[in-house]
Design a protein around this motif. Structure first.
Motif, PDB file in Angstrom:
ATOM      1  N   MET A 119     -27.693 -31.297  30.166  1.00 19.04           N
ATOM      2  CA  MET A 119     -26.828 -30.636  29.195  1.00 19.04           C
ATOM      3  C   MET A 119     -25.522 -30.352  29.928  1.00 19.04           C
ATOM      4  SD  MET A 119     -26.538 -29.694  26.076  1.00 19.04           S
ATOM      5  CE  MET A 119     -28.211 -29.455  25.447  1.00 19.04           C
ATOM      6  N   GLU A 120     -24.421 -30.920  29.405  1.00 19.70           N
ATOM      7  CA  GLU A 120     -23.153 -30.815  30.119  1.00 19.70           C
ATOM      8  C   GLU A 120     -22.064 -30.279  29.200  1.00 19.70           C
ATOM      9  OE1 GLU A 120     -22.056 -34.184  32.472  1.00 19.70           O
ATOM     10  OE2 GLU A 120     -24.143 -34.806  32.811  1.00 19.70           O
ATOM     11  N   ASP A 121     -21.009 -29.787  29.837  1.00 18.91           N
ATOM     12  CA  ASP A 121     -19.833 -29.236  29.147  1.00 18.91           C
ATOM     13  C   ASP A 121     -18.658 -30.159  29.447  1.00 18.91           C
ATOM     14  OD1 ASP A 121     -17.691 -27.901  28.147  1.00 18.91           O
ATOM     15  OD2 ASP A 121     -18.056 -26.023  29.233  1.00 18.91           O
ATOM     16  N   TYR A 122     -18.169 -30.869  28.405  1.00 16.74           N
ATOM     17  CA  TYR A 122     -17.048 -31.793  28.564  1.00 16.74           C
ATOM     18  C   TYR A 122     -15.740 -31.184  28.058  1.00 16.74           C
ATOM     19  CZ  TYR A 122     -19.869 -35.986  29.617  1.00 16.74           C
ATOM     20  OH  TYR A 122     -20.688 -36.924  30.191  1.00 16.74           O
ATOM     21  N   SER A 123     -15.749 -29.849  27.828  1.00 17.73           N
ATOM     22  CA  SER A 123     -14.549 -29.238  27.240  1.00 17.73           C
ATOM     23  C   SER A 123     -13.340 -29.409  28.145  1.00 17.73           C
ATOM     24  CB  SER A 123     -14.801 -27.765  26.943  1.00 17.73           C
ATOM     25  OG  SER A 123     -15.155 -27.069  28.128  1.00 17.73           O
ATOM     26  N   GLY A 124     -13.539 -29.377  29.457  1.00 16.53           N
ATOM     27  CA  GLY A 124     -12.425 -29.587  30.389  1.00 16.53           C
ATOM     28  C   GLY A 124     -11.834 -30.975  30.221  1.00 16.53           C
ATOM     29  N   LEU A 125     -12.686 -31.963  29.980  1.00 19.15           N
ATOM     30  CA  LEU A 125     -12.203 -33.332  29.754  1.00 19.15           C
ATOM     31  C   LEU A 125     -11.425 -33.401  28.448  1.00 19.15           C
ATOM     32  CD1 LEU A 125     -12.215 -36.334  30.614  1.00 19.15           C
ATOM     33  CD2 LEU A 125     -14.321 -36.613  29.297  1.00 19.15           C
TER      34      LEU A 125
ATOM     35  N   GLN B 119     -18.271 -40.085  19.258  1.00 18.38           N
ATOM     36  CA  GLN B 119     -19.039 -38.891  19.617  1.00 18.38           C
ATOM     37  C   GLN B 119     -20.263 -39.233  20.477  1.00 18.38           C
ATOM     38  OE1 GLN B 119     -17.976 -35.645  18.755  1.00 18.38           O
ATOM     39  NE2 GLN B 119     -16.170 -36.904  18.313  1.00 18.38           N
ATOM     40  N   ASP B 120     -20.489 -40.520  20.695  1.00 19.93           N
ATOM     41  CA  ASP B 120     -21.586 -40.911  21.574  1.00 19.93           C
ATOM     42  C   ASP B 120     -21.168 -42.179  22.323  1.00 19.93           C
ATOM     43  OD1 ASP B 120     -21.673 -42.828  19.624  1.00 19.93           O
ATOM     44  OD2 ASP B 120     -23.613 -42.233  18.821  1.00 19.93           O
ATOM     45  N   PHE B 121     -21.833 -42.453  23.389  1.00 19.60           N
ATOM     46  CA  PHE B 121     -21.529 -43.652  24.167  1.00 19.60           C
ATOM     47  C   PHE B 121     -22.761 -44.032  24.983  1.00 19.60           C
ATOM     48  CE2 PHE B 121     -20.123 -40.004  26.700  1.00 19.60           C
ATOM     49  CZ  PHE B 121     -20.794 -40.208  27.885  1.00 19.60           C
ATOM     50  N   GLU B 122     -22.751 -45.280  25.470  1.00 14.97           N
ATOM     51  CA  GLU B 122     -23.821 -45.796  26.324  1.00 14.97           C
ATOM     52  C   GLU B 122     -23.199 -46.669  27.396  1.00 14.97           C
ATOM     53  OE1 GLU B 122     -27.873 -48.569  25.985  1.00 14.97           O
ATOM     54  OE2 GLU B 122     -26.975 -47.647  24.186  1.00 14.97           O
ATOM     55  N   THR B 123     -23.596 -46.466  28.616  1.00 12.95           N
ATOM     56  CA  THR B 123     -23.026 -47.228  29.718  1.00 12.95           C
ATOM     57  C   THR B 123     -23.994 -47.249  30.886  1.00 12.95           C
ATOM     58  OG1 THR B 123     -21.099 -47.467  31.160  1.00 12.95           O
ATOM     59  CG2 THR B 123     -21.874 -45.238  30.749  1.00 12.95           C
ATOM     60  N   ARG B 124     -23.678 -48.040  31.886  1.00  7.96           N
ATOM     61  CA  ARG B 124     -24.454 -48.062  33.125  1.00  7.96           C
ATOM     62  C   ARG B 124     -23.594 -47.541  34.248  1.00  7.96           C
ATOM     63  NH1 ARG B 124     -28.919 -52.887  33.879  1.00  7.96           N
ATOM     64  NH2 ARG B 124     -30.169 -52.285  32.076  1.00  7.96           N
TER      65      ARG B 124
ATOM     66  N   LEU C 207     -23.091 -32.881  20.829  1.00  3.01           N
ATOM     67  CA  LEU C 207     -24.020 -32.275  19.885  1.00  3.01           C
ATOM     68  C   LEU C 207     -23.293 -31.817  18.625  1.00  3.01           C
ATOM     69  CD1 LEU C 207     -26.352 -30.180  22.222  1.00  3.01           C
ATOM     70  CD2 LEU C 207     -26.733 -32.453  21.242  1.00  3.01           C
ATOM     71  N   PRO C 208     -23.987 -31.875  17.491  1.00  4.42           N
ATOM     72  CA  PRO C 208     -23.377 -31.416  16.226  1.00  4.42           C
ATOM     73  C   PRO C 208     -22.901 -29.979  16.355  1.00  4.42           C
ATOM     74  CG  PRO C 208     -25.424 -32.597  15.807  1.00  4.42           C
ATOM     75  CD  PRO C 208     -25.347 -32.398  17.283  1.00  4.42           C
ATOM     76  N   GLY C 209     -21.716 -29.723  15.790  1.00  2.00           N
ATOM     77  CA  GLY C 209     -21.133 -28.390  15.852  1.00  2.00           C
ATOM     78  C   GLY C 209     -20.189 -28.208  17.024  1.00  2.00           C
ATOM     79  N   TYR C 210     -20.169 -29.182  17.947  1.00  2.00           N
ATOM     80  CA  TYR C 210     -19.303 -29.073  19.134  1.00  2.00           C
ATOM     81  C   TYR C 210     -18.315 -30.245  19.204  1.00  2.00           C
ATOM     82  CZ  TYR C 210     -22.839 -25.706  20.596  1.00  2.00           C
ATOM     83  OH  TYR C 210     -23.682 -24.642  20.667  1.00  2.00           O
ATOM     84  N   GLU C 211     -18.093 -30.875  18.047  1.00  3.95           N
ATOM     85  CA  GLU C 211     -17.210 -32.035  18.040  1.00  3.95           C
ATOM     86  C   GLU C 211     -15.772 -31.679  18.380  1.00  3.95           C
ATOM     87  OE1 GLU C 211     -20.594 -32.794  15.163  1.00  3.95           O
ATOM     88  OE2 GLU C 211     -19.163 -31.153  15.576  1.00  3.95           O
TER      89      GLU C 211
ATOM     90  N   ARG D 102     -20.756 -29.020  24.422  1.00  5.17           N
ATOM     91  CA  ARG D 102     -22.165 -29.317  24.578  1.00  5.17           C
ATOM     92  C   ARG D 102     -22.370 -30.824  24.383  1.00  5.17           C
ATOM     93  NH1 ARG D 102     -21.811 -25.086  26.269  1.00  5.17           N
ATOM     94  NH2 ARG D 102     -23.135 -23.222  25.993  1.00  5.17           N
ATOM     95  N   VAL D 103     -22.718 -31.496  25.472  1.00  6.19           N
ATOM     96  CA  VAL D 103     -22.979 -32.942  25.440  1.00  6.19           C
ATOM     97  C   VAL D 103     -24.338 -33.180  26.081  1.00  6.19           C
ATOM     98  CG1 VAL D 103     -22.231 -35.234  26.160  1.00  6.19           C
ATOM     99  CG2 VAL D 103     -20.516 -33.485  25.596  1.00  6.19           C
ATOM    100  N   LEU D 104     -25.231 -33.808  25.335  1.00  9.64           N
ATOM    101  CA  LEU D 104     -26.557 -34.129  25.859  1.00  9.64           C
ATOM    102  C   LEU D 104     -26.528 -35.539  26.438  1.00  9.64           C
ATOM    103  CD1 LEU D 104     -29.516 -33.266  26.206  1.00  9.64           C
ATOM    104  CD2 LEU D 104     -29.984 -34.287  23.966  1.00  9.64           C
ATOM    105  N   VAL D 105     -26.899 -35.613  27.716  1.00 11.95           N
ATOM    106  CA  VAL D 105     -26.859 -36.893  28.441  1.00 11.95           C
ATOM    107  C   VAL D 105     -28.277 -37.231  28.916  1.00 11.95           C
ATOM    108  CG1 VAL D 105     -25.883 -38.151  30.379  1.00 11.95           C
ATOM    109  CG2 VAL D 105     -24.507 -36.405  29.203  1.00 11.95           C
ATOM    110  N   SER D 106     -28.682 -38.476  28.677  1.00 12.33           N
ATOM    111  CA  SER D 106     -29.971 -38.946  29.206  1.00 12.33           C
ATOM    112  C   SER D 106     -29.707 -40.070  30.204  1.00 12.33           C
ATOM    113  CB  SER D 106     -30.877 -39.447  28.085  1.00 12.33           C
ATOM    114  OG  SER D 106     -30.380 -40.650  27.538  1.00 12.33           O
ATOM    115  N   LEU D 107     -30.496 -40.033  31.290  1.00 12.62           N
ATOM    116  CA  LEU D 107     -30.381 -41.045  32.345  1.00 12.62           C
ATOM    117  C   LEU D 107     -31.719 -41.768  32.485  1.00 12.62           C
ATOM    118  CD1 LEU D 107     -27.841 -39.364  33.020  1.00 12.62           C
ATOM    119  CD2 LEU D 107     -28.381 -39.707  35.449  1.00 12.62           C
TER     120      LEU D 107
END
Length: 489
Positions: free
Chosen positions: A24-30, A112-117, A137-141, A146-151
């Motif tokens: 769970m990450e915060d991309y607000s600075g970006l 609002q979403d992306f996929e990469t390696r 995540l919805p509500g944080y657009e 709030r960004v949910l990242v899976s690895l």
């Protein structure tokens, strides 16, 4: 916010127990950084990032990790989340920066979403290739807080792909840089033609080819060349693969028809690995003697779609063999046949004819005196001159050979005594012209002939020719002595 389920598990339980690395990450600075750059007039983010590498680092440092699950701690060998956060500079480093560019471009474009390696590193230093999937995540657009990242750890897959790529490159390098000419060809159409012939009930394929020689040409045209290596281009004098492949009719011609007919016969008989010597031609017309090896790959034995041919240029060896064979049957000084060939030919004619067989014995008069007075170089020059005369005088199927120092023998199959006398006259006529052309040393010959019929001893015939020659020589020296005495008187 807690979501209760019938199982009693809530969101935090599911997050922590998920069998995949979750962040769970915060991309607000970006988001703020992007807004600032847009306000400054930036439209092409990719070009903007390439102008200054520090901008990419600013993007990376703007991420904040709020929480990770247990799977993440296990994957990155971290005892707890605090340790992982304190050592994130060890996780995100090296070539990871370049790999985040696609996700930055996706977010810049409003996705609002992306996929990469990307590439991360565990705290024990182990490199991790990871497949990243992320979603705001919805509500944080509006603020990306709030960004949910899976690895997903795809290290094994990446390493397998890299190993496969290295193996393919290794095989390609072996093919391209082989010191032997290599051809990869498709014989599937040839197999279909052979199968059609079998289906017609043909069993004697050799006879079939004799009756239908056009079938060989048809099969040759159906072969498809898939690839050739660099040595092939060099061997055949082609600047490029297209140049060679567009001129194959100039490479495979002439004697190649018979060689390919033999290949077809072997293929018909199930011989899928072959080797033979063939003749090809370089694009400049030069004849190339080739040792060819053909192998239909075992994995394509049913359809012949993949055939490997190796070609070794043996032209130099063939020339050397031809020269050695020439030396074995020719006299180096006069270029006529030598004694070994003469004996072999005499034995053959004595067994098979044709009859009658005449022999003309020839000996040069005065050669010893020339050698003694003017040196052996002068004597050798006279022998070479006589070789030229005899080579022009004697045509096939007759043959002339130097059987000793100044001794020569002419074999005349199917020739009687009259023909032998005619040969002597022809030799003397050409010798007279030669003496006029070389006025320094006049060549004089002693000649005698004999004729034998079927059943006669060739040794006896040769002896009679020698005796006649010696009688002629005696007359020559007797006349010279008479001339000397007449001159003295």
């Amino acid at each position: 916010m807690t979501i209760s389920l019938a199982t009693g598990l809530d969101f935090e339980d599911m997050f922590d127990l998920a069998p995949v690395s979750l962040w769970m990450e915060d991309y607000s600075g970006l988001k703020l950084l992007f807004d600032q750059w847009r306000a400054e007039g930036v439209t092409d983010l990719l070009a903007f990032l390439h102008e200054d590498p520090q901008r990419l680092q600013r993007c990376s440092h703007s991420y904040k990790v709020l929480r990770v699950n247990q799977y993440t701690l296990d994957l990155f060998k971290a005892p707890d989340q605090q340790t992982l956060q304190d050592r994130l500079h060890e996780v995100f480093r090296g070539d990871m920066l370049d790999s985040i560019v696609p996700e930055l471009l996706a977010l810049w474009q409003g996705k609002q979403d992306f996929e990469t390696r990307s590439v991360n590193y565990a705290l024990d230093g182990r490199r991790l290739d990871v497949q990243i999937r992320a979603r705001v995540l919805p509500g944080y657009e509006d603020n990306w807080s709030r960004v949910l990242v899976s690895l997903e750890d795809v290290t094994a897959e990446v390493q397998g792909t890299q190993q496969l790529r290295r193996s393919e490159q290794y095989a390609r390098d072996l093919f391209e840089h082989s010191p032997v000419s290599l051809w990869v060809e498709d014989f599937s159409a040839v197999k279909q033609l052979l199968d059609e012939v079998r289906a017609r009930g043909i069993s004697d394929f050799r006879t079939f080819l004799k009756v239908h020689p056009e079938f060989v040409t048809r099969c040759m045209r159906e072969i498809r060349v898939i690839d050739v290596n660099r040595q092939t281009l060099e061997m055949f004098g082609a600047a490029s693969k297209p140049e060679l492949l567009h001129n194959l009719s100039r490479v495979f011609r002439g004697e190649m028809y018979d060689s390919f007919a033999e290949q077809l016969q072997d293929l018909w008989n199930g011989k899928l690995v072959q080797q033979r010597e063939v003749v090809n031609y370089a694009l400049n017309g030069e004849t190339l003697h080739i040792h060819l090896e053909l192998s239909i790959m075992a994995s394509h034995a049913k359809n012949w779609e993949l055939v490997l041919l190796s070609l070794v240029d043996i032209t130099a060896r063939k020339k050397a063999e031809a020269y050695l064979e020439y030396l074995g049957k020719h006299d180096v000084l006069t270029q006529l046949r030598n004694r070994a060939f003469y004996m072999e030919e005499l034995n053959r004619l004595s067994r098979k004819g044709p009859w009658p067989l005449s022999m003309v014995a020839i000996d040069m008069n005065g050669l010893k005196a020339v050698n003694d007075e003017h040196g052996h170089a002068a004597g050798d020059a006279m022998l070479r001159r006589l070789g030229e005369v005899l080579a022009k005088a004697v045509d096939d199927p007759a043959c002339v050979a130097r059987i000793g120092g100044d001794e020569f023998m002419v074999l005349l199959p199917a020739t009687d005594e009259r023909g032998a006398l005619a040969m002597q006259e022809r030799i003397l006529s050409l010798l007279d012209l030669n003496n006029q052309f070389y006025p320094g040393h006049t060549i004089h010959l002693a000649m005698g002939h004999a004729c034998g019929h079927e059943g006669a001893s060739m040794e006896a015939v040769g002896h009679r020719a020698d005796q006649a020659m010696y009688a002629d020589k005696a007359r020559f020296y007797a006349s010279k002595e008479l001339d000397r005495r007449s001159g003295a008187a």
